[in-house]
Design an enzyme around this catalytic site. Structure first.
Site, PDB file in Angstrom:
ATOM      1  N   ARG A 161       0.808  -1.230   0.000  1.00  0.00           N
ATOM      2  CA  ARG A 161       0.000   0.000   0.000  1.00  0.00           C
ATOM      3  C   ARG A 161       0.841   1.280   0.000  1.00  0.00           C
ATOM      4  O   ARG A 161       0.409   2.320   0.479  1.00  0.00           O
ATOM      5  CB  ARG A 161      -0.985   0.025   1.179  1.00  0.00           C
ATOM      6  CG  ARG A 161      -2.001  -1.080   1.136  1.00  0.00           C
ATOM      7  CD  ARG A 161      -2.881  -1.061  -0.124  1.00  0.00           C
ATOM      8  NE  ARG A 161      -3.737  -2.218  -0.164  1.00  0.00           N
ATOM      9  CZ  ARG A 161      -3.410  -3.363  -0.790  1.00  0.00           C
ATOM     10  NH1 ARG A 161      -2.259  -3.470  -1.470  1.00  0.00           N
ATOM     11  NH2 ARG A 161      -4.222  -4.392  -0.775  1.00  0.00           N
ATOM     12  N   SER A 210     -10.686  -0.227   3.391  1.00  0.00           N
ATOM     13  CA  SER A 210      -9.940  -0.519   4.624  1.00  0.00           C
ATOM     14  C   SER A 210      -9.261   0.742   5.135  1.00  0.00           C
ATOM     15  O   SER A 210      -8.554   1.410   4.389  1.00  0.00           O
ATOM     16  CB  SER A 210      -8.873  -1.580   4.351  1.00  0.00           C
ATOM     17  OG  SER A 210      -9.500  -2.782   3.964  1.00  0.00           O
ATOM     18  N   GLU A 280      -4.165   3.181   6.232  1.00  0.00           N
ATOM     19  CA  GLU A 280      -4.077   3.060   4.778  1.00  0.00           C
ATOM     20  C   GLU A 280      -4.634   4.339   4.144  1.00  0.00           C
ATOM     21  O   GLU A 280      -4.147   4.813   3.126  1.00  0.00           O
ATOM     22  CB  GLU A 280      -4.901   1.842   4.330  1.00  0.00           C
ATOM     23  CG  GLU A 280      -4.769   1.550   2.858  1.00  0.00           C
ATOM     24  CD  GLU A 280      -5.403   0.213   2.482  1.00  0.00           C
ATOM     25  OE1 GLU A 280      -5.254  -0.778   3.234  1.00  0.00           O
ATOM     26  OE2 GLU A 280      -6.046   0.164   1.424  1.00  0.00           O
TER      27      GLU A 280
HETATM   28  C1  LIG Z   1     -15.478   0.360  -1.210  1.00  0.00           C
HETATM   29  C2  LIG Z   1     -13.975   0.486  -1.325  1.00  0.00           C
HETATM   30  C3  LIG Z   1     -13.205  -0.635  -1.591  1.00  0.00           C
HETATM   31  C4  LIG Z   1     -11.821  -0.526  -1.706  1.00  0.00           C
HETATM   32  N1  LIG Z   1     -11.068  -1.646  -1.992  1.00  0.00           N
HETATM   33  C5  LIG Z   1      -9.754  -1.548  -2.148  1.00  0.00           C
HETATM   34  C6  LIG Z   1      -8.977  -2.702  -2.472  1.00  0.00           C
HETATM   35  O1  LIG Z   1      -9.482  -3.798  -2.657  1.00  0.00           O
HETATM   36  N2  LIG Z   1      -7.632  -2.558  -2.590  1.00  0.00           N
HETATM   37  C7  LIG Z   1      -7.029  -1.354  -2.415  1.00  0.00           C
HETATM   38  O2  LIG Z   1      -5.799  -1.279  -2.544  1.00  0.00           O
HETATM   39  N3  LIG Z   1      -7.734  -0.250  -2.107  1.00  0.00           N
HETATM   40  C8  LIG Z   1      -9.073  -0.312  -1.969  1.00  0.00           C
HETATM   41  N4  LIG Z   1      -9.803   0.802  -1.657  1.00  0.00           N
HETATM   42  C9  LIG Z   1      -9.108   2.078  -1.415  1.00  0.00           C
HETATM   43  C10 LIG Z   1      -8.953   2.975  -2.648  1.00  0.00           C
HETATM   44  O3  LIG Z   1      -9.942   2.696  -3.622  1.00  0.00           O
HETATM   45  C11 LIG Z   1      -7.569   2.836  -3.280  1.00  0.00           C
HETATM   46  O4  LIG Z   1      -6.556   3.226  -2.372  1.00  0.00           O
HETATM   47  C12 LIG Z   1      -7.428   3.662  -4.548  1.00  0.00           C
HETATM   48  O5  LIG Z   1      -6.226   3.297  -5.191  1.00  0.00           O
HETATM   49  C13 LIG Z   1      -7.426   5.167  -4.314  1.00  0.00           C
HETATM   50  O6  LIG Z   1      -7.501   5.802  -5.585  1.00  0.00           O
HETATM   51  P1  LIG Z   1      -8.201   7.206  -5.802  1.00  0.00           P
HETATM   52  O7  LIG Z   1      -8.066   7.561  -7.220  1.00  0.00           O
HETATM   53  O8  LIG Z   1      -9.586   7.194  -5.265  1.00  0.00           O
HETATM   54  O9  LIG Z   1      -7.269   8.134  -4.923  1.00  0.00           O
HETATM   55  P2  LIG Z   1      -7.688   9.271  -3.875  1.00  0.00           P
HETATM   56  O10 LIG Z   1      -8.467   8.673  -2.762  1.00  0.00           O
HETATM   57  O11 LIG Z   1      -8.282  10.424  -4.583  1.00  0.00           O
HETATM   58  O12 LIG Z   1      -6.246   9.660  -3.332  1.00  0.00           O
HETATM   59  C14 LIG Z   1      -5.505   8.749  -2.530  1.00  0.00           C
HETATM   60  C15 LIG Z   1      -4.052   9.214  -2.498  1.00  0.00           C
HETATM   61  O13 LIG Z   1      -3.487   9.017  -3.796  1.00  0.00           O
HETATM   62  C16 LIG Z   1      -2.963  10.243  -4.272  1.00  0.00           C
HETATM   63  N5  LIG Z   1      -3.147  10.316  -5.721  1.00  0.00           N
HETATM   64  C17 LIG Z   1      -4.289  10.183  -6.424  1.00  0.00           C
HETATM   65  N6  LIG Z   1      -4.056  10.342  -7.726  1.00  0.00           N
HETATM   66  C18 LIG Z   1      -2.731  10.578  -7.859  1.00  0.00           C
HETATM   67  C19 LIG Z   1      -1.875  10.863  -8.966  1.00  0.00           C
HETATM   68  N7  LIG Z   1      -2.349  10.959 -10.203  1.00  0.00           N
HETATM   69  N8  LIG Z   1      -0.555  11.074  -8.718  1.00  0.00           N
HETATM   70  C20 LIG Z   1      -0.066  11.016  -7.464  1.00  0.00           C
HETATM   71  N9  LIG Z   1      -0.825  10.775  -6.379  1.00  0.00           N
HETATM   72  C21 LIG Z   1      -2.146  10.553  -6.573  1.00  0.00           C
HETATM   73  C22 LIG Z   1      -3.788  11.332  -3.560  1.00  0.00           C
HETATM   74  O14 LIG Z   1      -3.130  12.575  -3.547  1.00  0.00           O
HETATM   75  C23 LIG Z   1      -3.923  10.700  -2.194  1.00  0.00           C
HETATM   76  O15 LIG Z   1      -2.777  10.906  -1.421  1.00  0.00           O
HETATM   77  C24 LIG Z   1     -11.194   0.729  -1.540  1.00  0.00           C
HETATM   78  C25 LIG Z   1     -11.987   1.871  -1.301  1.00  0.00           C
HETATM   79  C26 LIG Z   1     -13.361   1.754  -1.213  1.00  0.00           C
HETATM   80  C27 LIG Z   1     -14.182   2.995  -0.995  1.00  0.00           C
END
Ligand SMILES: Cc1cc2nc3c(=O)[nH]c(=O)nc-3n(C[C@H](O)[C@H](O)[C@H](O)COP(=O)(O)OP(=O)(O)OC[C@H]3O[C@@H](n4cnc5c(N)ncnc54)[C@H](O)[C@@H]3O)c2cc1C
Length: 295
Positions: A161, A210, A280
């Site tokens: 992560r 999570s 996380e």
């Molecule tokens: C219902 C649910 C289920 C989930 N299941 C999983 C799972 O199975 N496995 C898992 O790993 N995660 C899971 N997650 C968590 C989440 O979806 C992941 O961590 C996902 O990768 C976050 O992506 P995001 O685009 O929404 O990032 P955001 O939430 O918008 O941002 C998260 C972080 O990433 C950074 N970020 C975003 N885009 C960029 C970019 N282009 N460049 C640099 N930094 C960036 C942001 O600045 C921030 O620090 C889940 C979440 C939910 C709500």
């Protein structure tokens, strides 16, 4: 470039909580992103908001959201059954998976059911029962404090992560390895994985997935349940009855309610089991009393 002022994260984030972002700028390509970063160095980036928490009081400064060509994808020519796909960082994982599957390529199982963008998946080294981004990533493109750069996967210290990106680096695209071999088998594994999640996780309520990473050899959810916090409520936020590592918004929760659940879970698990859980979820902004235990 479209700019919104004082735009609440609650409208963009999965938890449906979080105060106003002072300036939210929608960029359509790398040139626009570079222009914003030249004017606002250190700007934050919002992916799909599925792992992000900011306070009710909001977040000062500039936040960028990637759109336009930064949501496109294209196959790169390769030999035989193997190929690579170039994916814009603003693209949703679900869209990338669907496009790749339509072409008969698999290999993106680590993104299955992860409700974020490609950029967020790289930044978090997202993963599932089918592996993690680190396993399938070949390179990232983006803009850091020193300007545009392509970083090969081998140079990223990716861990559980953690994407290992350099500080201040904004991903604009990722190159993943995909393959025709094993496509059908992977589709079956993905279906099983998604069904298992649906049965065990509170996917019908707003959450950020999570909240804590699993400690080595254990599960954060098991420890939170062990200390009796399943179902614990703070205002409209609840440590989920269905999965204790999820904090859900039952309706009307504030970011402070969510943070109060995070804190009590961390403190109680630490006091009763000795384990210091590692968050996380990414937390930004100024929190009353600091963001302890989150960093
Ligand atoms: C219902 C649910 C289920 C989930 N299941 C999983 C799972 O199975 N496995 C898992 O790993 N995660 C899971 N997650 C968590 C989440 O979806 C992941 O961590 C996902 O990768 C976050 O992506 P995001 O685009 O929404 O990032 P955001 O939430 O918008 O941002 C998260 C972080 O990433 C950074 N970020 C975003 N885009 C960029 C970019 N282009 N460049 C640099 N930094 C960036 C942001 O600045 C921030 O620090 C889940 C979440 C939910 C709500």
């Amino acid at each position: 470039m479209n700019v919104l002022h004082e735009e609440p994260l609650a409208r963009h984030g999965y938890w449906r909580v979080g105060g106003p972002m002072e300036r939210l700028v929608f960029v359509g390509d790398t040139a626009e992103l570079a222009a914003v970063l030249a004017e606002a160095p250190g700007a934050h980036v919002l992916g799909n908001g599925s792992n992000l928490l900011i306070p009710d009081a909001g977040l000062r400064g500039t936040v960028v959201k990637l759109g336009g060509v930064l949501r496109e994808s294209r196959m790169l020519p390769d030999a035989g059954d193997s190929a690579r796909i170039h994916a814009g960082a603003g693209l949703l994982n679900a869209v990338l998976l669907a496009r790749t599957a339509k072409l008969g390529f698999g290999g993106l199982g680590p993104l299955a059911g992860v409700p974020g963008t490609v950029g967020g998946a790289v930044a978090m080294n997202a993963g599932t029962a089918l592996g993690e981004v680190a396993d399938i990533l070949e390179a990232v493109e983006g803009i850091g404090p020193e300007g545009p750069r392509t970083i090969p996967r081998a140079e990223l210290p990716m861990r559980y992560r953690e994407g290992g990106l350099p500080p201040g680096f904004i991903v604009t695209a990722a190159v993943f390895r995909v393959s025709r071999a094993g496509f059908a088998e992977e589709q079956v594994r993905m279906t099983t994985h998604l069904a298992r999640r649906k049965a065990t996780q509170p996917l019908d309520l707003p959450s950020c997935g999570s909240v804590f990473r699993n400690p080595p050899g254990d599960h954060a959810g098991r420890l939170i349940e062990l200390v009796g916090l399943k179902g614990h409520r703070e205002g409209g936020a609840e440590i989920s009855e269905r999965h204790a590592n999820f904090i859900v918004n039952l309706g009307g929760a504030s970011a402070a309610n969510v943070m109060a659940c995070v804190r009590i879970a961390w403190e109680r698990v630490r006091a009763e089991t000795g384990v210091a859980l590692v968050p996380e979820v990414h937390v930004l902004g100024e929190w009353p009393g600091g963001v302890w235990p989150l960093g």
